[in-house]
Design an enzyme around this catalytic site. Sequence first.
Site, PDB file in Angstrom:
ATOM      1  N   LEU A   1       3.645  52.019  13.650  1.00 13.46           N
ATOM      2  CA  LEU A   1       2.577  51.822  12.358  1.00 13.46           C
ATOM      3  C   LEU A   1       1.249  52.662  12.902  1.00 13.46           C
ATOM      4  CD1 LEU A   1       2.718  47.989  11.792  1.00 13.46           C
ATOM      5  CD2 LEU A   1       3.433  49.986  10.193  1.00 13.46           C
ATOM      6  N   GLY A   2       0.988  52.497  14.089  1.00 12.84           N
ATOM      7  CA  GLY A   2      -0.279  53.397  14.769  1.00 12.84           C
ATOM      8  C   GLY A   2      -0.530  52.888  16.171  1.00 12.84           C
TER       9      GLY A   2
ATOM     10  N   GLY B   1      -3.416  51.308  18.235  1.00 13.36           N
ATOM     11  CA  GLY B   1      -4.891  50.729  18.499  1.00 13.36           C
ATOM     12  C   GLY B   1      -5.438  50.781  19.505  1.00 13.36           C
ATOM     13  N   GLY B   2      -6.690  50.229  19.931  1.00 14.93           N
ATOM     14  CA  GLY B   2      -7.327  50.347  21.132  1.00 14.93           C
ATOM     15  C   GLY B   2      -6.615  50.179  22.338  1.00 14.93           C
TER      16      GLY B   2
ATOM     17  N   ASP C   1     -16.267  42.307  17.175  1.00 17.96           N
ATOM     18  CA  ASP C   1     -15.568  43.753  16.820  1.00 17.96           C
ATOM     19  C   ASP C   1     -15.085  43.937  15.371  1.00 17.96           C
ATOM     20  OD1 ASP C   1     -15.175  46.417  17.358  1.00 17.96           O
ATOM     21  OD2 ASP C   1     -13.132  46.149  18.525  1.00 17.96           O
TER      22      ASP C   1
HETATM   23  O1  ACK Z   1      -4.553  51.516   9.696  1.00 19.13           O
HETATM   24  P1  ACK Z   1      -3.168  51.279  10.035  1.00 19.13           P
HETATM   25  O2  ACK Z   1      -2.090  51.920   9.321  1.00 19.13           O
HETATM   26  O3  ACK Z   1      -3.164  49.619  10.048  1.00 19.13           O
HETATM   27  O4  ACK Z   1      -3.209  51.554  11.566  1.00 19.13           O
HETATM   28  C1  ACK Z   1      -3.417  50.483  12.242  1.00 19.13           C
HETATM   29  C2  ACK Z   1      -2.384  50.393  13.595  1.00 19.13           C
HETATM   30  O5  ACK Z   1      -1.347  49.449  13.262  1.00 19.13           O
HETATM   31  C3  ACK Z   1      -2.899  50.484  14.875  1.00 19.13           C
HETATM   32  O6  ACK Z   1      -3.843  49.037  14.846  1.00 19.13           O
HETATM   33  C4  ACK Z   1      -1.651  48.909  11.976  1.00 19.13           C
HETATM   34  N1  ACK Z   1      -1.589  47.437  12.201  1.00 19.13           N
HETATM   35  C5  ACK Z   1      -2.126  46.530  12.925  1.00 19.13           C
HETATM   36  N2  ACK Z   1      -1.691  45.167  12.824  1.00 19.13           N
HETATM   37  C6  ACK Z   1      -0.902  45.309  11.557  1.00 19.13           C
HETATM   38  C7  ACK Z   1      -0.318  44.196  10.912  1.00 19.13           C
HETATM   39  N3  ACK Z   1      -0.403  43.197  11.194  1.00 19.13           N
HETATM   40  N4  ACK Z   1       0.503  44.624   9.754  1.00 19.13           N
HETATM   41  C8  ACK Z   1       0.529  45.999   9.524  1.00 19.13           C
HETATM   42  N5  ACK Z   1       0.209  46.780  10.070  1.00 19.13           N
HETATM   43  C9  ACK Z   1      -0.687  46.754  11.177  1.00 19.13           C
HETATM   44  C10 ACK Z   1      -3.194  49.363  11.520  1.00 19.13           C
END
Ligand code: ACK
Length: 814
Positions: free
Chosen positions: A504-505, A507-508, A624
């Site tokens: 999905l991406g 994160g930090g 944060d």
């Molecule tokens: O902005 P995004 O598409 O939404 O990219 C970030 C990425 O993972 C890194 O943090 C996505 N993400 C984080 N937690 C969740 C979650 N619980 N459900 C769906 N997407 C998530 C976040």
Amino acid sequence: MLLPYITFFFLMLRTFRSLDTVNVHQNISDGETIVSGNGKFELGFFSPGSSKNRYLGIWFMNTSSQTLAWVANRETPLIDNSGVVKFDNQGKLLLVNSNGKVIWSSNSSASSTNTNLVAQLLDTGNLVVKKENKTSDEDFIWQSFDYPGDTYLPGMKLGKNFITGRETYLTSWRSADDPSSGEYTLRFSMVNDKYQQLYIIKSSTIETRIGPYNGISFSGRPQSTPVPAILTYVIDMVVNQNEMYFTTVLIGKDPTFMSRTIVTSNGKLEVSHLIPQNREWMSVSTVPVDYCDNYGVCGPYGSCNIAISPYCGCLKGFEQKTSNETSLENNTSVCRRSIALDCGPEEGFHKYSSMKLPDTENAVYSRNMSLRDCELACKNNCSCTAYANPNITTGGVGCLLWYGELIDVRVYPINGQDLYVRLAASELLELHSSINRKKRVVMVVTLSISVVLVLLGLILALHIRRKWKKSSRSSKQMGSAEVPLIGLSKISRATNDFSVDNKLGEGGFGPVYKGVLDGGQEIAVKRLSKSSGQGLDEFKNEVICIAKLQHRNLVKLLGYCIQGDEKMLIYEYMSNKSLDSFLFADESRKSILDWSQRFQIIQGIARGLLYLHQDSRLKVVHRDLKAGNILLDHFMRPKISDFGLARMFKEDENEANTKRVVGTLGYIPPEYAVNGLYSVKSDIFSFGVLVLEIVGGKKNRGFVHEDHDDNLLGHAWRLYKENKSLDLIDECIRASYSPSEVLRSIHVALLCVQQRVEDRPDTPTVVAMLGSEGPLPCPKKPAFFIHESENNSSSIPLLSSSVNEITFSQVDCR
Ligand code: ACK
């Protein structure tokens, strides 16, 4: 001269549109509409697709393309715009054409002439005729829900009234341009004492059977995309001497939620939900799904299984007829008993698991019989061919007995039911001994494999023991986390081995993957990269902290995983990802979030914070809070996420100090950046920044303006002083905003970003100020950072001094 008349006409029209009710003195002409009180449905004249014909109908409002829910004169269109709906004091609605001819009538009549009658479009999409002050179903003189077209709406009853003989069922449209009755109908099984199931019928041939009813839903309807957790569909089945019907009720109120079920003109039953973001319908389940849904496709005693080829086979104890037999009998049935029944005492039943139960037209139902009594009843009647308990909610009570052929049976991979079929004694013996034979072979093979495995196991044991010791040490440190530990293999399976397609991406602290657990639940897996800054401490902190917190505006932690070097957090999946992926994106994505959604997001975040700061079992400072840490669910409801930096406070503790300033630039308050002091008011500061970003659609950090060097906070303050706060609004929501809500949000945000901690409101006050209309305190100049020069690499920002001088405001302030 004409102008006053035209103005008067439009005024009339506008007044009319806001009404949901007409009385016996009012007519509705083509061009005029009435709207349900909740603004979800509208009644008026329309032309479907490319047709020029005019019809009176009810459609959903706020959908991207017009979607009809009901049509009055579906068989008798008007050919021009001259139609008028009249309403007489006997309770009849009449649709009259230009010649004054009645081309459709509700055919209803009140018991006596009554001038207090009204026709009202209810919030459910039901057009009713009733006495003015009556509200109950029984008091309606007429209602469109009794005469549905191709659309089922929640609350409608499909079935039969045995007293009036009226049957309520759906009929497809002929085509998208023609609402007249098409070939397909969706009907309830209609014989009074038969067990409930639905049929899709083409002309008079059954195409698909949906059911039988299993106490919760109709088996044979595929699992639809889950409705949001706060909503549940309940099927209410009513069977008594007077009537037999089912209706669906939506439990849990999300005012934006809309659903419809239609029989399409090509014979499919389709359930769809309205997606509020783009106002389009999303199909969540469709029947028929596959070959095996063709009614009786494998003939009597046949069983269809989509997982094996060929799909059709015979039930155990039955075999395929020879081609000679089939042509001699001149019918399509292909299965016959391997051994004929003789009704002897040794005859018994073979249990088939995970089945779609046969058509219940040949079955009789006894509501109070146990499964044991059911078996006895079937055994004692030589023409009983099978039995089952169709209702999965009664703990085994309820008995269906089939007499004659078993038709339309299929195997389901999940959620099937048990069916007991009568077989000859010798057949049962053969079946059971072959099962025993198979069991013996399986046992011998299993035993040999076990010996080999034990040896291999011993070799591996030492190695695993070492690894296990290491990871259990970490797990123990998690203390009493109230979420389950999930195995790595399970997470690996759910995420396709952490495939790039599932990512999905980033994160930090590492990548985030989408996954689907074995039961179908969607998850997001935060996998902490080994090189990440989030060590075991932050990880433990996040698990322990969020495991104790449960609130609709906090993302839910479903589990965690520590195995070897791997550390993972498993969250509920948020289908709309993070707030910053909307706010700071291109115009078209930004504009998906209109003002009312943004305001709801602001209020949702505030409620989440209130829970963290005050209402939860702990007092938690998030530290944060930023747009990237607000996730949005299917309905764009905000959930605060990422608790890696959060700190728990004791109840009487208000402030703490740290040497290690963490968080994200642009959202950090001055006392924290400079002196390392943090408290709930640090989150309030970040919240203020976030609100200005939501209103303006721009980031605080990196904000540039041609006239000055201020960041977003400075810019908002300038506009506030000049009485031009509304200029802050994101261009792409100019069409949708409410000035009073925008001004209030900016005002509250400015109070939150005050330089002095004590000038910032506490969290309950923030929530209260956002939800009320009263006067607000005057903000002073906020703590905003002097624009950093390009070559300034300092990570601790410089502060401008806050001068406490101006008390000037747009929203009333005290
Ligand atoms: O902005 P995004 O598409 O939404 O990219 C970030 C990425 O993972 C890194 O943090 C996505 N993400 C984080 N937690 C969740 C979650 N619980 N459900 C769906 N997407 C998530 C976040």
